[in-house]
Motif scaffolding. Structure first.
Motif, short mmCIF file in Angstrom:
data_model
loop_
_atom_site.label_atom_id
_atom_site.label_comp_id
_atom_site.label_asym_id
_atom_site.label_seq_id
_atom_site.Cartn_x
_atom_site.Cartn_y
_atom_site.Cartn_z
N ASN A 82 20.35 -0.90 10.10
CA ASN A 82 21.80 -0.77 10.04
C ASN A 82 22.40 -1.56 8.88
N VAL A 83 21.67 -2.53 8.37
CA VAL A 83 22.14 -3.35 7.26
C VAL A 83 21.52 -2.89 5.94
N ASN A 84 20.25 -2.54 5.96
CA ASN A 84 19.53 -2.18 4.75
C ASN A 84 19.07 -0.73 4.85
N MET A 85 19.57 0.10 3.97
CA MET A 85 19.26 1.54 4.06
C MET A 85 17.82 1.87 3.70
N ASP A 86 17.09 0.92 3.12
CA ASP A 86 15.70 1.19 2.73
C ASP A 86 14.74 1.15 3.91
N ILE A 87 15.08 0.45 4.98
CA ILE A 87 14.20 0.35 6.14
C ILE A 87 13.99 1.74 6.73
N GLY A 88 12.71 2.11 6.90
CA GLY A 88 12.38 3.41 7.47
C GLY A 88 12.18 4.51 6.44
N GLN A 89 12.49 4.25 5.16
CA GLN A 89 12.28 5.24 4.11
C GLN A 89 10.81 5.25 3.71
N THR A 90 10.39 6.33 3.08
CA THR A 90 8.99 6.45 2.68
C THR A 90 8.86 6.33 1.16
N LEU A 91 7.67 5.94 0.74
CA LEU A 91 7.36 5.89 -0.69
C LEU A 91 5.88 6.17 -0.87
N GLN A 92 5.53 6.57 -2.09
CA GLN A 92 4.14 6.88 -2.42
C GLN A 92 3.54 5.70 -3.17
N VAL A 93 2.35 5.27 -2.74
CA VAL A 93 1.62 4.20 -3.42
C VAL A 93 0.30 4.79 -3.89
N GLN A 94 0.03 4.63 -5.21
CA GLN A 94 -1.18 5.23 -5.79
C GLN A 94 -2.37 4.28 -5.81
N ASP A 95 -2.11 2.96 -6.03
CA ASP A 95 -3.23 2.04 -6.22
C ASP A 95 -2.88 0.69 -5.61
N TRP A 96 -3.76 0.18 -4.75
CA TRP A 96 -3.57 -1.12 -4.11
C TRP A 96 -4.50 -2.16 -4.73
N GLN A 97 -4.06 -3.41 -4.79
CA GLN A 97 -4.90 -4.51 -5.25
C GLN A 97 -5.12 -5.44 -4.06
N ASP A 98 -6.38 -5.69 -3.74
CA ASP A 98 -6.73 -6.54 -2.60
C ASP A 98 -6.52 -8.01 -2.98
N GLN A 99 -5.69 -8.72 -2.21
CA GLN A 99 -5.43 -10.14 -2.45
C GLN A 99 -6.23 -11.03 -1.51
N GLY A 100 -7.00 -10.45 -0.63
CA GLY A 100 -7.77 -11.21 0.35
C GLY A 100 -6.97 -11.42 1.62
N ASN A 101 -7.65 -11.78 2.68
CA ASN A 101 -7.04 -12.01 4.01
C ASN A 101 -6.26 -10.80 4.51
N GLY A 102 -6.67 -9.61 4.15
CA GLY A 102 -6.02 -8.40 4.64
C GLY A 102 -4.68 -8.12 3.98
N LYS A 103 -4.42 -8.72 2.83
CA LYS A 103 -3.15 -8.54 2.14
C LYS A 103 -3.38 -7.72 0.87
N TYR A 104 -2.60 -6.66 0.72
CA TYR A 104 -2.70 -5.79 -0.44
C TYR A 104 -1.34 -5.72 -1.11
N ILE A 105 -1.35 -5.68 -2.45
CA ILE A 105 -0.09 -5.53 -3.20
C ILE A 105 -0.23 -4.37 -4.16
N ALA A 106 0.93 -3.84 -4.58
CA ALA A 106 0.94 -2.72 -5.51
C ALA A 106 2.30 -2.67 -6.19
N ARG A 107 2.40 -1.85 -7.22
CA ARG A 107 3.67 -1.51 -7.85
C ARG A 107 3.88 -0.03 -7.59
N ALA A 108 5.09 0.33 -7.16
CA ALA A 108 5.35 1.72 -6.84
C ALA A 108 6.77 2.10 -7.25
N MET A 109 6.95 3.36 -7.60
CA MET A 109 8.26 3.88 -7.96
C MET A 109 9.02 4.20 -6.67
#
Length: 144
Positions: A82-109
């Motif tokens: 109700n405050v942030n319109m981005d919550i619940g929206q979808t996006l495409q992620v092409q490539d993930w980088q493993d940071q360890g401990n089950g944490k992954y980061i990426a850059r996405a459009m």
């Protein structure tokens, strides 16, 4: 003046005070005071009247507090759609980088700009993800 009249007058004064505050909590206390008046009508002892008034007022206040009209704690806006319109929206992620401990980061459009995306507690595979939280310029996502 009879004891029940004293209870009723005090209950009336508390109702008047409640009109100035705009909450229902003082109204619940006045219900307890009215219960004390009823106990006085049945000629119970003064201590019994006070105990009944305290119990009924406390139970009514707790019931109000736990209802949908009761006090609401501060909700984190990072998860609130109700405050942030981005919550619940979808996006495409092409490539993930493993940071360890089950944490992954990426850059996405997303919405015409590049965003930092973080995925926790899941394996990072290319695909569609749902935004679960926004932390500054970082999107926390989960698999769709």
């Amino acid at each position: 003046m009879n004891a029940w009249m004293m209870w009723a007058v005090i209950a009336g004064l508390v109702v008047i005070l409640e009109l100035f505050t705009g909450t229902f909590y003082l109204l619940m206390i006045s219900i307890g005071l009215a219960a004390g008046a009823i106990a006085a009508i049945f000629t119970l002892s003064t201590s019994s009247q006070m105990i009944i008034a305290a119990l009924v007022g406390s139970l009514a206040t707790l019931a109000l507090h736990n209802s949908k009209y009761g006090w609401k704690g501060n909700k984190s806006v990072a998860h609130d759609p109700n405050v942030n319109m981005d919550i619940g929206q979808t996006l495409q992620v092409q490539d993930w980088q493993d940071q360890g401990n089950g944490k992954y980061i990426a850059r996405a459009m997303y919405r015409g700009a590049m965003w930092d995306v973080e995925l926790q507690h899941s394996a990072g595979y290319p695909g569609t993800y749902v935004i679960d939280e926004v932390q500054g310029s970082r999107l926390i996502v989960k698999p769709s």
